[in-house]
Design a protein around this motif. Structure first.
Motif, PDB file in Angstrom:
ATOM      1  N   HIS A 179       0.825  -1.217   0.000  1.00 34.67           N
ATOM      2  CA  HIS A 179       0.000   0.000   0.000  1.00 34.67           C
ATOM      3  C   HIS A 179       0.856   1.263   0.000  1.00 34.67           C
ATOM      4  N   TYR A 180       2.146   1.123   0.300  1.00 33.39           N
ATOM      5  CA  TYR A 180       3.052   2.269   0.209  1.00 33.39           C
ATOM      6  C   TYR A 180       3.681   2.403  -1.183  1.00 33.39           C
ATOM      7  N   ARG A 181       3.527   1.395  -2.011  1.00 34.85           N
ATOM      8  CA  ARG A 181       4.157   1.425  -3.334  1.00 34.85           C
ATOM      9  C   ARG A 181       3.228   2.122  -4.330  1.00 34.85           C
ATOM     10  N   LEU A 182       3.168   3.430  -4.205  1.00 30.90           N
ATOM     11  CA  LEU A 182       2.303   4.228  -5.071  1.00 30.90           C
ATOM     12  C   LEU A 182       3.020   4.487  -6.392  1.00 30.90           C
ATOM     13  N   SER A 183       2.313   4.273  -7.477  1.00 34.89           N
ATOM     14  CA  SER A 183       2.878   4.514  -8.804  1.00 34.89           C
ATOM     15  C   SER A 183       2.972   6.018  -9.059  1.00 34.89           C
ATOM     16  N   PRO A 184       3.729   6.430 -10.081  1.00 33.48           N
ATOM     17  CA  PRO A 184       3.750   7.854 -10.423  1.00 33.48           C
ATOM     18  C   PRO A 184       2.356   8.423 -10.681  1.00 33.48           C
ATOM     19  N   GLN A 185       1.508   7.626 -11.338  1.00 31.46           N
ATOM     20  CA  GLN A 185       0.153   8.106 -11.603  1.00 31.46           C
ATOM     21  C   GLN A 185      -0.632   8.281 -10.310  1.00 31.46           C
ATOM     22  N   GLN A 186      -0.502   7.337  -9.384  1.00 27.24           N
ATOM     23  CA  GLN A 186      -1.192   7.446  -8.094  1.00 27.24           C
ATOM     24  C   GLN A 186      -0.667   8.627  -7.278  1.00 27.24           C
ATOM     25  N   LEU A 187       0.649   8.848  -7.322  1.00 28.51           N
ATOM     26  CA  LEU A 187       1.212   9.985  -6.596  1.00 28.51           C
ATOM     27  C   LEU A 187       0.710  11.298  -7.178  1.00 28.51           C
ATOM     28  N   ARG A 188       0.702  11.400  -8.494  1.00 26.11           N
ATOM     29  CA  ARG A 188       0.202  12.624  -9.136  1.00 26.11           C
ATOM     30  C   ARG A 188      -1.260  12.870  -8.759  1.00 26.11           C
ATOM     31  N   HIS A 189      -2.031  11.793  -8.704  1.00 24.46           N
ATOM     32  CA  HIS A 189      -3.442  11.942  -8.314  1.00 24.46           C
ATOM     33  C   HIS A 189      -3.550  12.456  -6.878  1.00 24.46           C
ATOM     34  N   GLU A 190      -2.703  11.917  -5.993  1.00 24.23           N
ATOM     35  CA  GLU A 190      -2.727  12.345  -4.594  1.00 24.23           C
ATOM     36  C   GLU A 190      -2.293  13.802  -4.456  1.00 24.23           C
ATOM     37  N   PHE A 191      -1.264  14.193  -5.198  1.00 22.87           N
ATOM     38  CA  PHE A 191      -0.824  15.595  -5.159  1.00 22.87           C
ATOM     39  C   PHE A 191      -1.944  16.515  -5.631  1.00 22.87           C
ATOM     40  N   HIS A 192      -2.648  16.068  -6.662  1.00 21.93           N
ATOM     41  CA  HIS A 192      -3.761  16.865  -7.197  1.00 21.93           C
ATOM     42  C   HIS A 192      -4.881  16.990  -6.155  1.00 21.93           C
ATOM     43  N   LEU A 193      -5.226  15.866  -5.508  1.00 17.33           N
ATOM     44  CA  LEU A 193      -6.291  15.892  -4.504  1.00 17.33           C
ATOM     45  C   LEU A 193      -5.931  16.832  -3.349  1.00 17.33           C
ATOM     46  N   ARG A 194      -4.649  16.874  -2.999  1.00 19.45           N
ATOM     47  CA  ARG A 194      -4.218  17.723  -1.888  1.00 19.45           C
ATOM     48  C   ARG A 194      -3.906  19.157  -2.337  1.00 19.45           C
ATOM     49  N   GLN A 195      -4.137  19.411  -3.625  1.00 18.59           N
ATOM     50  CA  GLN A 195      -3.974  20.754  -4.198  1.00 18.59           C
ATOM     51  C   GLN A 195      -2.548  21.279  -4.017  1.00 18.59           C
ATOM     52  N   ALA A 196      -1.584  20.417  -4.276  1.00 20.53           N
ATOM     53  CA  ALA A 196      -0.185  20.828  -4.196  1.00 20.53           C
ATOM     54  C   ALA A 196       0.153  21.739  -5.365  1.00 20.53           C
ATOM     55  N   ASP A 197       0.854  22.830  -5.088  1.00 22.10           N
ATOM     56  CA  ASP A 197       1.366  23.662  -6.174  1.00 22.10           C
ATOM     57  C   ASP A 197       2.876  23.510  -6.326  1.00 22.10           C
ATOM     58  N   ALA A 198       3.487  22.683  -5.486  1.00 21.28           N
ATOM     59  CA  ALA A 198       4.892  22.299  -5.624  1.00 21.28           C
ATOM     60  C   ALA A 198       5.083  20.989  -4.881  1.00 21.28           C
ATOM     61  N   VAL A 199       5.969  20.153  -5.394  1.00 17.65           N
ATOM     62  CA  VAL A 199       6.301  18.892  -4.740  1.00 17.65           C
ATOM     63  C   VAL A 199       7.813  18.814  -4.636  1.00 17.65           C
ATOM     64  N   PHE A 200       8.310  18.605  -3.420  1.00 17.72           N
ATOM     65  CA  PHE A 200       9.748  18.435  -3.254  1.00 17.72           C
ATOM     66  C   PHE A 200      10.025  17.030  -2.734  1.00 17.72           C
ATOM     67  N   ALA A 201      10.927  16.330  -3.421  1.00 20.27           N
ATOM     68  CA  ALA A 201      11.196  14.927  -3.135  1.00 20.27           C
ATOM     69  C   ALA A 201      12.472  14.779  -2.334  1.00 20.27           C
ATOM     70  N   PHE A 202      12.424  13.838  -1.399  1.00 21.18           N
ATOM     71  CA  PHE A 202      13.595  13.532  -0.580  1.00 21.18           C
ATOM     72  C   PHE A 202      13.759  12.022  -0.563  1.00 21.18           C
ATOM     73  N   GLN A 203      14.824  11.541  -1.192  1.00 17.78           N
ATOM     74  CA  GLN A 203      15.109  10.116  -1.190  1.00 17.78           C
ATOM     75  C   GLN A 203      16.056   9.788  -0.048  1.00 17.78           C
ATOM     76  N   LEU A 204      15.845   8.629   0.547  1.00 22.06           N
ATOM     77  CA  LEU A 204      16.790   8.151   1.535  1.00 22.06           C
ATOM     78  C   LEU A 204      16.746   6.631   1.567  1.00 22.06           C
ATOM     79  N   ARG A 205      17.844   6.045   1.965  1.00 15.72           N
ATOM     80  CA  ARG A 205      17.897   4.599   2.146  1.00 15.72           C
ATOM     81  C   ARG A 205      18.331   4.275   3.577  1.00 15.72           C
ATOM     82  N   ASN A 206      18.313   5.285   4.435  1.00 15.95           N
ATOM     83  CA  ASN A 206      18.684   5.155   5.833  1.00 15.95           C
ATOM     84  C   ASN A 206      17.542   5.648   6.711  1.00 15.95           C
ATOM     85  N   PRO A 207      17.587   5.398   8.008  1.00 16.06           N
ATOM     86  CA  PRO A 207      16.590   5.976   8.918  1.00 16.06           C
ATOM     87  C   PRO A 207      16.622   7.507   8.875  1.00 16.06           C
TER      88      PRO A 207
END
Length: 419
Positions: A179-207
């Motif tokens: 349920h955490y593996r959201l596709s790009p399309q699902q993420l875009r839909h979620e950003f749209h629903l939350r009315q985001a006007d900018a999205v900033f991504a932070f990748q990490l592989r550590n705590p």
């Protein structure tokens, strides 16, 4: 759906999953084709491509795409424009599989552990897999001990097979995290629903510690000051292959959720999702892939840190890459011009304020740098880091994990003593 989000590479997201109404027919067709077993990491790449993370790529690379990726870190579109593609996404086969395929133009791809047909690869091309050239150009070294090389490339076959991918159903792992593996399309839909006007991504592989949170919260305030009304954070841990001493995905996800529950990050302005890509540890080459994939998910800002996608040199006591080259490369990389790169401000533990703070070189003696290795050693030894380094709930997750490891390591010894 109208949106102010950044456009996906190539003008639109690729979706390689076959519609449910067509699956039965495709499966019957695939049953008559030559078949290739995928490895676990091959399947991760099928997942990545099926959802459009690698848009506009539509399957495992044919030779022309492979050479462009390997030598230019990009692909040229038919209209002459460039899209970034710094890592070759390829499928290796051995001589026996090549012989089995023969003159067939299509092959069926099987799941790693059973005979289920995962996908079809159409209009295939088979070409030589020059492993040493691939390794040298991707990592800048052929030193022994590179995790992805040792685990994936060295034991792989001497041929590569490329073609157009048709994935017969969405890839699932049934590990409690799908349920955490959201596709790009699902993420875009979620950003749209939350009315985001900018999205900033932070990748990490550590705590996630409070230094990360400091940077993330500072970034959001900066975007608000720039005039954005509702910038959202995509907290996007890597979920594919990682090296053996990295903390497993399920533990990292539990720790990230505790960080949100403890209020270190705001759940209302944060979306936590898993990025399904395998990890190469290929430094400035790989960080381009990480940034490009987030464009396809809708992110227009990307936070890049010190030595992104890097690791210690496998045979020498130094970093494998220059720690500053990742952010410099991202600012110049072809095909990433539309992505705003946000350099990672260095955070350390301020021994005077007793909290994580941005490093001040004028009083360097007041700061304690807690590396990932030092953090893991604290947790492994049952020691607590300085107050303010990480939220208590998140730290407890790590301590519990390392206690479980120690218990597992002790079991064989106990068995020996009792025999």
């Amino acid at each position: 759906m109208s949106s102010c989000l950044i456009e996906a590479d190539g003008g639109g997201l690729v979706d390689l999953v076959v519609p449910e109404t067509s699956r039965d027919g495709k499966i019957k067709e695939a049953e008559l084709m030559p078949k290739i077993h995928l490895s676990k990491i091959d399947l991760e790449w099928v997942h990545v491509m099926s959802e459009g993370w690698a848009s506009p790529l539509k399957g495992f690379m044919r030779e022309e795409e492979y050479l462009q990726s390997l030598h230019f870190n990009s692909l040229r579109m038919k209209n002459g424009s460039l899209v970034n593609m710094s890592l070759p996404i390829v499928l290796a086969i051995d001589h026996r599989s090549k012989h089995t395929i023969g003159a067939s133009t299509n092959v069926a791809l099987l799941a790693p552990d059973d005979a289920n047909i995962v996908a079809i690869l159409r209009s295939i091309q088979i070409y030589k897999h020059n492993k040493q050239e691939r390794i040298a150009r991707t990592w800048g070294t052929t030193s022994p001990g590179l995790p992805y090389v040792d685990e994936v490339i060295t034991p792989a076959g001497d041929w590569l097979i490329g073609g157009d991918l048709e994935v017969l159903q969405p890839v699932k792992y049934n590990d409690g995290l799908d349920h955490y593996r959201l596709s790009p399309q699902q993420l875009r839909h979620e950003f749209h629903l939350r009315q985001a006007d900018a999205v900033f991504a932070f990748q990490l592989r550590n705590p996630l510690h409070n230094g990360h949170a400091l940077l993330i919260n500072h970034t959001r305030r900066t975007l608000l000051e720039m005039g954005y009304k509702n910038p959202l954070l995509l907290l996007h841990p890597l979920g594919g292959f990682t090296k053996a001493d990295d903390i497993p995905l399920d533990v990292r996800m539990e720790q990230h959720i505790k960080v949100l529950e403890d209020g270190v990050l705001d759940p209302q302005t944060t979306i936590v999702a898993i990025f399904p890509s395998p990890m190469h540890y290929a430094g400035p080459t790989e960080v381009q892939w990480h940034a490009k994939a987030r464009i396809n998910a809708g992110a227009n800002f990307y936070i890049v840190g010190r030595d992104p996608a890097g690791m210690g040199h496998p045979t020498e006591k130094r970093d494998l890459y220059d720690p500053d080259h990742g952010k410099k490369v991202l600012s110049m990389a072809p095909g990433l011009e539309k992505l705003n790169i946000l350099p990672f401000r260095v955070a350390a533990y301020d021994t005077i304020a007793k909290k994580m703070a941005f490093f001040d070189p004028t009083r360097a003696q007041d700061f304690l740098f807690i590396s990932g290795t030092k953090m893991r050693n604290y947790a492994r030894n049952g020691e607590n880091p300085p107050d303010g380094f990480m939220c208590p709930g998140g730290w407890e997750v790590l301590v519990t994990y390392y206690k479980s490891l120690q218990a597992q390591e002790a079991e064989p010894k106990a068995a020996v003593l009792t025999t």
